[in-house]
Design a protein around this motif. Structure first.
Motif, PDB file in Angstrom:
ATOM      1  N   ASN A  34       0.958  -1.246  -0.154  1.00 34.97           N
ATOM      2  CA  ASN A  34       0.291  -0.453   0.375  1.00 34.97           C
ATOM      3  C   ASN A  34       1.454   1.235  -0.287  1.00 34.97           C
ATOM      4  N   GLY A  35       0.350   2.320  -0.240  1.00 38.18           N
ATOM      5  CA  GLY A  35       0.866   3.314  -0.618  1.00 38.18           C
ATOM      6  C   GLY A  35       1.765   4.127   0.929  1.00 38.18           C
ATOM      7  N   ALA A  36       1.189   3.689   1.682  1.00 39.83           N
ATOM      8  CA  ALA A  36       1.487   3.765   3.454  1.00 39.83           C
ATOM      9  C   ALA A  36       2.867   3.338   3.717  1.00 39.83           C
ATOM     10  N   HIS A  37       3.059   2.548   3.217  1.00 41.43           N
ATOM     11  CA  HIS A  37       4.344   1.301   3.162  1.00 41.43           C
ATOM     12  C   HIS A  37       5.635   2.136   2.027  1.00 41.43           C
ATOM     13  N   ALA A  38       5.308   1.876   1.429  1.00 43.19           N
ATOM     14  CA  ALA A  38       5.802   2.735   0.378  1.00 43.19           C
ATOM     15  C   ALA A  38       6.412   4.402   0.523  1.00 43.19           C
ATOM     16  N   LEU A  39       5.476   4.886   1.213  1.00 43.37           N
ATOM     17  CA  LEU A  39       6.280   6.432   1.447  1.00 43.37           C
ATOM     18  C   LEU A  39       6.962   6.137   2.702  1.00 43.37           C
ATOM     19  N   ASN A  40       6.436   5.586   3.810  1.00 46.00           N
ATOM     20  CA  ASN A  40       7.699   5.385   4.828  1.00 46.00           C
ATOM     21  C   ASN A  40       8.920   4.707   3.994  1.00 46.00           C
ATOM     22  N   LEU A  41       9.237   4.353   3.447  1.00 47.05           N
ATOM     23  CA  LEU A  41      10.628   3.810   2.749  1.00 47.05           C
ATOM     24  C   LEU A  41      10.482   4.890   2.360  1.00 47.05           C
ATOM     25  N   LEU A  42      10.377   5.119   1.355  1.00 50.30           N
ATOM     26  CA  LEU A  42      10.754   6.358   0.228  1.00 50.30           C
ATOM     27  C   LEU A  42      11.524   7.604   1.688  1.00 50.30           C
ATOM     28  N   LYS A  43      10.507   8.249   2.543  1.00 52.60           N
ATOM     29  CA  LYS A  43      11.384   8.755   3.503  1.00 52.60           C
ATOM     30  C   LYS A  43      12.272   8.213   4.634  1.00 52.60           C
ATOM     31  N   SER A  44      12.371   7.398   4.458  1.00 53.00           N
ATOM     32  CA  SER A  44      13.122   5.992   5.756  1.00 53.00           C
ATOM     33  C   SER A  44      15.296   6.823   5.061  1.00 53.00           C
ATOM     34  N   TRP A  45      14.711   6.042   2.970  1.00 53.72           N
ATOM     35  CA  TRP A  45      15.816   6.231   2.248  1.00 53.72           C
ATOM     36  C   TRP A  45      16.285   7.765   3.036  1.00 53.72           C
ATOM     37  N   CYS A  46      15.972   9.131   2.477  1.00 53.07           N
ATOM     38  CA  CYS A  46      15.853  10.348   2.222  1.00 53.07           C
ATOM     39  C   CYS A  46      16.276  10.438   4.034  1.00 53.07           C
ATOM     40  N   ASP A  47      15.947  10.035   4.857  1.00 51.98           N
ATOM     41  CA  ASP A  47      16.331  10.301   6.348  1.00 51.98           C
ATOM     42  C   ASP A  47      17.645  10.084   6.258  1.00 51.98           C
ATOM     43  N   GLU A  48      18.182   8.810   5.585  1.00 52.43           N
ATOM     44  CA  GLU A  48      19.303   7.903   5.846  1.00 52.43           C
ATOM     45  C   GLU A  48      20.214   8.708   4.834  1.00 52.43           C
ATOM     46  N   GLY A  49      19.768   9.457   4.159  1.00 51.46           N
ATOM     47  CA  GLY A  49      21.029  10.684   3.652  1.00 51.46           C
ATOM     48  C   GLY A  49      21.312  10.132   2.355  1.00 51.46           C
ATOM     49  N   LYS A  50      20.114   9.360   1.327  1.00 51.09           N
ATOM     50  CA  LYS A  50      19.982   8.440   0.645  1.00 51.09           C
ATOM     51  C   LYS A  50      19.460   9.412  -0.519  1.00 51.09           C
ATOM     52  N   LYS A  51      20.081   9.755  -2.089  1.00 49.79           N
ATOM     53  CA  LYS A  51      19.067  10.129  -2.967  1.00 49.79           C
ATOM     54  C   LYS A  51      18.212   8.808  -3.415  1.00 49.79           C
ATOM     55  N   VAL A  52      16.844   9.158  -3.352  1.00 46.73           N
ATOM     56  CA  VAL A  52      15.699   7.837  -4.070  1.00 46.73           C
ATOM     57  C   VAL A  52      15.951   7.531  -5.710  1.00 46.73           C
ATOM     58  N   THR A  53      16.462   8.522  -6.053  1.00 47.07           N
ATOM     59  CA  THR A  53      16.592   8.487  -7.870  1.00 47.07           C
ATOM     60  C   THR A  53      18.136   7.719  -8.145  1.00 47.07           C
ATOM     61  N   ASP A  54      18.499   7.188  -6.764  1.00 47.86           N
ATOM     62  CA  ASP A  54      20.507   6.359  -6.396  1.00 47.86           C
ATOM     63  C   ASP A  54      19.217   5.114  -6.241  1.00 47.86           C
ATOM     64  N   GLU A  55      18.014   5.044  -5.393  1.00 44.16           N
ATOM     65  CA  GLU A  55      17.695   3.963  -4.664  1.00 44.16           C
ATOM     66  C   GLU A  55      16.241   2.990  -6.576  1.00 44.16           C
ATOM     67  N   ILE A  56      15.833   4.342  -6.269  1.00 45.20           N
ATOM     68  CA  ILE A  56      14.797   3.630  -7.370  1.00 45.20           C
ATOM     69  C   ILE A  56      14.913   4.505  -9.419  1.00 45.20           C
ATOM     70  N   LEU A  57      15.253   3.484  -9.866  1.00 41.89           N
ATOM     71  CA  LEU A  57      15.132   4.076 -11.675  1.00 41.89           C
ATOM     72  C   LEU A  57      13.594   4.811 -11.469  1.00 41.89           C
ATOM     73  N   LEU A  58      12.020   4.406 -10.288  1.00 43.96           N
ATOM     74  CA  LEU A  58      11.128   4.900 -11.089  1.00 43.96           C
ATOM     75  C   LEU A  58      10.351   3.749  -9.724  1.00 43.96           C
ATOM     76  N   MET A  59       9.340   4.895  -9.216  1.00 46.98           N
ATOM     77  CA  MET A  59       7.729   4.076  -8.614  1.00 46.98           C
ATOM     78  C   MET A  59       6.929   3.155  -9.823  1.00 46.98           C
ATOM     79  N   ILE A  60       5.872   2.525  -9.812  1.00 43.79           N
ATOM     80  CA  ILE A  60       4.984   2.210 -11.056  1.00 43.79           C
ATOM     81  C   ILE A  60       3.810   1.715  -9.181  1.00 43.79           C
TER      82      ILE A  60
END
Length: 314
Positions: free
Chosen positions: A213-239
């Motif tokens: 679901n969207g909540a789980h996905a958003l939590n994952l994306l935010k956790s990468w950001c909080d760790e200082g990771k660039k989301v577009t380095d982690e994934i090519l896109l979101m479907i």
């Protein structure tokens, strides 16, 4: 076009609030079931059904509705119950899924209920839960009852075989080595839909990260950001799917766009709805592409288009 945009405005206000409307019905018992009103064309009493020799056992006939021959699927059988008794109160729910029209034979149609996605929970993983995308609690006839939201995509996939083969002419060989090992975030509450996407993209050497679901996905994306990771380095896109428990795909997209740390993430909405309405809707809520479900060639085109953009941005 004006009417389409007016409808988009109305629907955007609904999904922008992370809400949906459920058509609630019974299947010959007191248990309540539901599907999203957005997929429903009309509800009517059962007309004469013409039998189809050799058809799938869950198809109970063909109805002629407004001049069109529409297959009728027994919903009770489809979720693992015995067929509806002939003398029971029965109705047809005519729906549009994956660019096709089909009707479902159900029992009594109860009412339409407006709910928030945050009121809707993941289903149990056993028994009939295999045919559900979610469950919800509501008050009915002065009782608190569970409503089981049916995974219509799974029901249809067991009747119509969906191909995950990719046409040779769609593949861009110049991109093949760039795609190998890339990751894509796939967000969908239907296990059938997630499998179709992951099995398709696996053929390109892509690894899929699956979320329900969207909540789980958003939590994952935010956790990468909080760790200082660039989301577009982690994934090519979101479907992402549109309709999911807790947070729908429209709300997910708006949350992504509102966060400067990941606002440039490429988002493709992969939905069983189709038509100009949804294309306008996708543009309005900020998605990059709209893809009607179960079209492997279109999925590949989306991924390859995004890969070309990523290479050009380097």
């Amino acid at each position: 076009m004006t009417s389409i945009l007016d409808s988009v405005d109305s629907r955007t206000r609904l999904v922008g609030e992370n809400r949906l409307e459920l058509l609630i019905f019974q299947l010959g018992t007191r248990q309540l079931f539901a599907i999203n009103v957005f997929k429903v064309r009309e509800v009517l009493k059962v007309p004469h059904l013409n039998q189809m020799p050799g058809s799938h056992p869950k198809i109970c006939g063909v109805a002629t509705i407004r001049g069109n021959a529409i297959p009728v699927i027994d919903m009770r059988q489809s979720v693992g119950m015995r067929p509806l008794e002939k003398d029971q109160d029965a109705n047809l729910i005519v729906t549009e899924y994956n660019r096709s029209i089909q009707a479902f034979l159900v029992g009594k149609v109860v009412y339409i209920k407006n709910m928030g996605w945050n009121e809707i929970m993941e289903p149990p993983s056993t028994g009939r839960g295999n045919y559900l995308t979610a469950i919800a609690k509501l008050e009915h006839e002065n009782e608190h009852k569970l409503v089981e939201i049916i995974d219509v995509e799974k029901v249809l996939a067991e009747i119509v075989s969906y191909d995950i083969g990719i046409s040779e002419e769609v593949l861009d060989q110049d991109l093949s080595h760039h795609l190998m090992g890339r990751k894509v975030l796939v967000v969908d509450d239907s296990s059938t839909a997630r499998k179709q996407v992951t099995e398709t993209l696996k053929q390109l050497g892509i690894e899929c990260i699956e979320m329900k679901n969207g909540a789980h996905a958003l939590n994952l994306l935010k956790s990468w950001c909080d760790e200082g990771k660039k989301v577009t380095d982690e994934i090519l896109l979101m479907i992402t799917d549109a309709e999911m428990p807790e947070m729908d795909g429209y709300k997910l997209t708006s949350e992504v766009r509102a966060d400067s740390r990941m606002s440039n993430l490429y988002v493709a909405l992969n939905t069983s709805l189709s038509g100009s309405f949804n294309e306008a809707m996708v543009e309005k809520v900020g998605c990059d592409r709209f893809v009607s479900k179960f079209q492997p060639d279109l999925l590949v085109d989306v991924v390859q288009t995004r890969m070309r953009e990523a290479l050009e941005q380097k």
